[in-house]
Design a protein around this motif. Structure first.
Motif, PDB file in Angstrom:
ATOM      1  N   TYR A 249       1.495   6.609   0.790  1.00 32.02           N
ATOM      2  CA  TYR A 249       2.126   7.691   1.548  1.00 32.02           C
ATOM      3  C   TYR A 249       2.098   8.976   0.733  1.00 32.02           C
ATOM      4  O   TYR A 249       1.761  10.054   1.253  1.00 32.02           O
ATOM      5  CB  TYR A 249       3.568   7.324   1.888  1.00 32.02           C
TER       6      TYR A 249
ATOM      7  N   LEU B  66      -3.208   4.215   7.072  1.00 37.45           N
ATOM      8  CA  LEU B  66      -1.975   4.509   7.802  1.00 37.45           C
ATOM      9  C   LEU B  66      -0.997   3.338   7.699  1.00 37.45           C
ATOM     10  O   LEU B  66       0.201   3.534   7.479  1.00 37.45           O
ATOM     11  CB  LEU B  66      -2.283   4.804   9.274  1.00 37.45           C
ATOM     12  N   LYS B  67      -1.526   2.141   7.873  1.00 33.39           N
ATOM     13  CA  LYS B  67      -0.676   0.956   7.780  1.00 33.39           C
ATOM     14  C   LYS B  67      -0.087   0.821   6.388  1.00 33.39           C
ATOM     15  O   LYS B  67       1.107   0.529   6.220  1.00 33.39           O
ATOM     16  CB  LYS B  67      -1.478  -0.294   8.146  1.00 33.39           C
TER      17      LYS B  67
ATOM     18  N   ILE C 200       3.035   3.569   8.392  1.00 34.74           N
ATOM     19  CA  ILE C 200       2.990   3.950   9.798  1.00 34.74           C
ATOM     20  C   ILE C 200       3.076   2.670  10.636  1.00 34.74           C
ATOM     21  O   ILE C 200       2.436   1.668  10.314  1.00 34.74           O
ATOM     22  CB  ILE C 200       1.690   4.711  10.131  1.00 34.74           C
TER      23      ILE C 200
END
Length: 198
Positions: free
Chosen positions: A6, A79-80, A84
């Motif tokens: 992130y 993203l995972k 997210i």
């Protein structure tokens, strides 16, 4: 525990947004420490990026996104890893619901869009009850967020954070009608923040 993926993605996004899509935050001090369920209007794909940039790198935030995005090559994987949460729209996705509840009960922040999809300016929409359910079941404060619908490259887009509040209901558990009432009230609060744009 901070999510390193992130943090790296945030830096890349921050630089891109600062150059091409700068932002102006109003009321960001309203976002409480610890768990918070932030809910905003949704008109463009970039809306989550505006909110995340306004919050700063220290306020790492989980974002609900359509499950299709999680299947994109490489990007979906990142993203995972960044936290997210993909959700299958149009049906009850219990896996996504459980993950959202885990995030909030763990004292973390979650961003979602109660309208469920992008709504163009001038179009009508209704509030889905997911945010109401999550907030009441986890005893988490709701934070209405308004993202300006007037977006132009190289011009600042205003993001307004409203006052956090606990949704109320009568009885031991909220009913379906309570969920809808809370959801409608939340959407009204989001839209009202649009009047604070400067």
């Amino acid at each position: 525990m901070k999510n390193r993926v992130y943090a790296v993605l945030y830096l890349i996004i921050w630089v891109f947004m600062r150059i091409f899509h700068p932002w102006k935050a109003i009321g960001v001090e309203n976002v409480p420490e610890g768990a918070a369920l932030m809910c905003g209007n949704h008109t463009t794909l970039g809306d989550p990026f505006y909110v995340v940039c306004c919050l700063g790198r220290k306020r790492q935030t989980h974002v609900m996104a359509k499950a299709e995005a999680m299947k994109w090559p490489v990007i979906g994987f990142l993203l995972k890893k960044a936290g997210i949460i993909g959700v299958n729209r149009g049906r009850s996705d219990m896996a996504a619901v459980k993950e959202c509840m885990r995030v909030l009960r763990n004292g973390e922040k979650l961003l979602m869009f109660p309208e469920g999809t992008r709504v163009r300016e001038g179009e009508t929409s209704e509030a889905h009850t997911g945010a109401a359910m999550l907030a009441t079941r986890t005893d988490t404060m709701l934070v209405p967020v308004y993202i300006s619908t007037k977006k132009r490259r190289f011009c600042k887009t205003t993001v307004v954070f409203g006052q956090p509040y606990h949704p109320t209901f009568e009885g031991r558990k909220p009913s379906a009608d309570d969920y809808q009432r809370i959801a409608d009230d939340l959407l009204d609060r989001i839209r009202a923040l649009g009047e604070q744009e400067i």
